[in-house]
Design a protein around this motif. Structure first.
Motif, mmCIF file in Angstrom:
data_model
loop_
_atom_site.group_PDB
_atom_site.id
_atom_site.type_symbol
_atom_site.label_atom_id
_atom_site.label_comp_id
_atom_site.label_asym_id
_atom_site.label_seq_id
_atom_site.Cartn_x
_atom_site.Cartn_y
_atom_site.Cartn_z
ATOM 1 N N GLY A 29 0.829 -1.223 0.000
ATOM 2 C CA GLY A 29 0.000 0.000 0.000
ATOM 3 C C GLY A 29 0.852 1.256 0.000
ATOM 4 O O GLY A 29 0.619 2.182 -0.784
ATOM 5 N N ASP A 30 1.887 1.275 0.839
ATOM 6 C CA ASP A 30 2.762 2.464 0.898
ATOM 7 C C ASP A 30 3.516 2.629 -0.419
ATOM 8 O O ASP A 30 3.705 3.751 -0.911
ATOM 9 C CB ASP A 30 3.737 2.344 2.068
ATOM 10 C CG ASP A 30 3.045 2.566 3.422
ATOM 11 O OD1 ASP A 30 3.604 2.111 4.440
ATOM 12 O OD2 ASP A 30 1.947 3.174 3.447
ATOM 13 N N LYS A 31 3.933 1.509 -1.010
ATOM 14 C CA LYS A 31 4.649 1.600 -2.296
ATOM 15 C C LYS A 31 3.717 2.141 -3.382
ATOM 16 O O LYS A 31 4.109 3.001 -4.181
ATOM 17 C CB LYS A 31 5.204 0.226 -2.690
ATOM 18 C CG LYS A 31 6.434 -0.166 -1.880
ATOM 19 C CD LYS A 31 7.186 -1.323 -2.491
ATOM 20 C CE LYS A 31 6.739 -2.642 -1.951
ATOM 21 N NZ LYS A 31 7.642 -3.764 -2.340
ATOM 22 N N GLU A 32 2.475 1.651 -3.373
ATOM 23 C CA GLU A 32 1.501 2.136 -4.360
ATOM 24 C C GLU A 32 1.283 3.647 -4.212
ATOM 25 O O GLU A 32 1.269 4.388 -5.191
ATOM 26 C CB GLU A 32 0.159 1.387 -4.204
ATOM 27 C CG GLU A 32 0.140 0.027 -4.885
ATOM 28 C CD GLU A 32 0.685 0.075 -6.306
ATOM 29 O OE1 GLU A 32 1.634 -0.682 -6.603
ATOM 30 O OE2 GLU A 32 0.214 0.912 -7.109
ATOM 31 N N THR A 33 1.142 4.079 -2.959
ATOM 32 C CA THR A 33 0.918 5.518 -2.711
ATOM 33 C C THR A 33 2.086 6.346 -3.226
ATOM 34 O O THR A 33 1.906 7.346 -3.926
ATOM 35 C CB THR A 33 0.734 5.771 -1.201
ATOM 36 O OG1 THR A 33 -0.401 5.030 -0.735
ATOM 37 C CG2 THR A 33 0.545 7.252 -0.894
ATOM 38 N N LEU A 34 3.301 5.899 -2.910
ATOM 39 C CA LEU A 34 4.486 6.675 -3.325
ATOM 40 C C LEU A 34 4.618 6.707 -4.848
ATOM 41 O O LEU A 34 4.954 7.737 -5.433
ATOM 42 C CB LEU A 34 5.734 6.100 -2.659
ATOM 43 C CG LEU A 34 7.021 6.925 -2.801
ATOM 44 C CD1 LEU A 34 6.824 8.385 -2.425
ATOM 45 C CD2 LEU A 34 8.136 6.292 -1.972
ATOM 46 N N LYS A 35 4.268 5.597 -5.493
ATOM 47 C CA LYS A 35 4.307 5.564 -6.968
ATOM 48 C C LYS A 35 3.284 6.565 -7.534
ATOM 49 O O LYS A 35 3.577 7.300 -8.484
ATOM 50 C CB LYS A 35 3.953 4.161 -7.492
ATOM 51 C CG LYS A 35 5.124 3.193 -7.520
ATOM 52 C CD LYS A 35 4.743 1.877 -8.169
ATOM 53 C CE LYS A 35 5.688 0.742 -7.753
ATOM 54 N NZ LYS A 35 4.945 -0.510 -7.507
ATOM 55 N N LYS A 36 2.099 6.631 -6.917
ATOM 56 C CA LYS A 36 1.074 7.561 -7.395
ATOM 57 C C LYS A 36 1.533 9.010 -7.226
ATOM 58 O O LYS A 36 1.233 9.875 -8.056
ATOM 59 C CB LYS A 36 -0.238 7.351 -6.617
ATOM 60 C CG LYS A 36 -1.050 6.155 -7.068
ATOM 61 C CD LYS A 36 -2.345 6.083 -6.281
ATOM 62 C CE LYS A 36 -3.191 4.895 -6.689
ATOM 63 N NZ LYS A 36 -4.351 4.723 -5.758
ATOM 64 N N MET A 37 2.286 9.252 -6.154
ATOM 65 C CA MET A 37 2.788 10.626 -5.918
ATOM 66 C C MET A 37 3.780 11.019 -7.003
ATOM 67 O O MET A 37 3.732 12.123 -7.548
ATOM 68 C CB MET A 37 3.431 10.710 -4.529
ATOM 69 C CG MET A 37 2.439 10.625 -3.390
ATOM 70 S SD MET A 37 3.189 10.303 -1.773
ATOM 71 C CE MET A 37 4.314 11.659 -1.605
ATOM 72 N N LEU A 38 4.655 10.085 -7.368
ATOM 73 C CA LEU A 38 5.631 10.371 -8.432
ATOM 74 C C LEU A 38 4.904 10.525 -9.771
ATOM 75 O O LEU A 38 5.197 11.438 -10.542
ATOM 76 C CB LEU A 38 6.669 9.242 -8.500
ATOM 77 C CG LEU A 38 7.901 9.503 -9.378
ATOM 78 C CD1 LEU A 38 8.617 10.786 -8.985
ATOM 79 C CD2 LEU A 38 8.865 8.327 -9.316
ATOM 80 N N ASP A 39 3.893 9.681 -9.986
ATOM 81 C CA ASP A 39 3.113 9.790 -11.241
ATOM 82 C C ASP A 39 2.420 11.145 -11.337
ATOM 83 O O ASP A 39 2.340 11.743 -12.412
ATOM 84 C CB ASP A 39 2.050 8.673 -11.327
ATOM 85 C CG ASP A 39 2.669 7.315 -11.635
ATOM 86 O OD1 ASP A 39 1.999 6.292 -11.441
ATOM 87 O OD2 ASP A 39 3.862 7.293 -12.056
ATOM 88 N N PHE A 40 1.948 11.657 -10.193
ATOM 89 C CA PHE A 40 1.317 12.983 -10.206
ATOM 90 C C PHE A 40 2.302 14.018 -10.748
ATOM 91 O O PHE A 40 1.962 14.861 -11.592
ATOM 92 C CB PHE A 40 0.856 13.391 -8.803
ATOM 93 C CG PHE A 40 0.387 14.832 -8.746
ATOM 94 C CD1 PHE A 40 1.278 15.844 -8.414
ATOM 95 C CD2 PHE A 40 -0.922 15.165 -9.073
ATOM 96 C CE1 PHE A 40 0.858 17.177 -8.402
ATOM 97 C CE2 PHE A 40 -1.346 16.488 -9.057
ATOM 98 C CZ PHE A 40 -0.444 17.502 -8.726
ATOM 99 N N LEU A 41 3.545 13.955 -10.299
ATOM 100 C CA LEU A 41 4.553 14.931 -10.750
ATOM 101 C C LEU A 41 4.811 14.763 -12.253
ATOM 102 O O LEU A 41 4.895 15.754 -12.990
ATOM 103 C CB LEU A 41 5.834 14.779 -9.952
ATOM 104 C CG LEU A 41 5.718 15.018 -8.446
ATOM 105 C CD1 LEU A 41 7.073 14.808 -7.761
ATOM 106 C CD2 LEU A 41 5.176 16.406 -8.126
ATOM 107 N N VAL A 42 4.893 13.515 -12.712
ATOM 108 C CA VAL A 42 5.112 13.271 -14.144
ATOM 109 C C VAL A 42 3.957 13.889 -14.939
ATOM 110 O O VAL A 42 4.173 14.662 -15.883
ATOM 111 C CB VAL A 42 5.212 11.757 -14.440
ATOM 112 C CG1 VAL A 42 5.318 11.494 -15.946
ATOM 113 C CG2 VAL A 42 6.428 11.163 -13.721
#
Ligand SMILES: O=C(O)C[C@@H](Cc1ccccc1)[C@H](O)SCc1ccccc1
Ligand code: NI
Length: 183
Positions: A29-42
């Protein structure tokens, strides 16, 4: 995907909390959240996606800004060689820093602040950081320039600090003293 609707704005209590450390190894879950945060920046840095989804361009995002009070941050910016650099970090911290400070001439903004706040935001010019990446591996980096400023802005979010807390209220454009100067 994350949009501006997921980003809480100043006044929300989570922005003033000290975020909890992530237990390692990071959960799915934490990994998914962090990936979504990076995707937001992209997405926010892609003119088409930003236009389509009404995204404000961002170079950094901290989990408290999406109302998750955990020590996670994502950074996507360019380094001094103008190369794209991405960091997705759990439990980031500054382990050492220069005495010298710097600041952005243009001042700072924040995705959680829908107003302009002018003034000098003093930051360490060079920092040595550590954190844990998406694979849970410990990483250590030395940052300087704009990347160092972005990291410090995001780290402040994990400690409930907003960039304007650092502006000298009585004299917002007062030059910070050089290292070693005694007032
Ligand atoms: O709100 C956030 O944490 C993201 C900020 C990070 C930031 C702002 C100013 C200085 C350093 C970091 C956003 O990226 S604000 C938008 C932005 C975009 C490009 C350059 C500067 C600020
Ligand atoms: Ni911010």
């Amino acid at each position: 995907m994350l949009t501006m609707n997921d980003i809480i704005r100043e006044g929300h209590p989570t922005l003033r909390k000290k975020a909890e450390p992530i237990s390692l190894p990071p959960s799915t879950g934490d990994k998914e959240t962090l990936k979504k945060m990076l995707d937001f920046l992209v997405h926010s840095q892609d003119p088409e996606m930003a236009e389509k989804h009404g995204l404000r361009p961002g170079v950094g995002l901290a989990a408290p800004q999406i109302n998750i009070s955990k020590q996670m941050m994502a950074i996507r910016s360019t380094d001094h060689n103008d190369e794209i650099v991405e960091y997705a970090l759990f439990n980031p911290k500054i382990i050492s820093h220069s005495a010298e400070t710097t600041y952005l001439e243009s001042g700072e903004g924040c995705l959680s602040v829908d107003r302009e706040v002018n003034g000098i935001v003093p930051r360490y010019a060079r920092i040595k950081i550590e954190g844990y990446n998406l694979e849970g591996k410990k990483i250590t980096e030395r940052l300087r320039g704009f990347l160092a400023i972005v990291f410090q802005h995001e780290l402040d979010h994990l400690n409930g600090i907003m960039f304007y807390d650092r502006i000298e209220q009585d004299d917002p454009f007062k030059q910070p003293l050089p290292p070693g100067e005694i007032v």
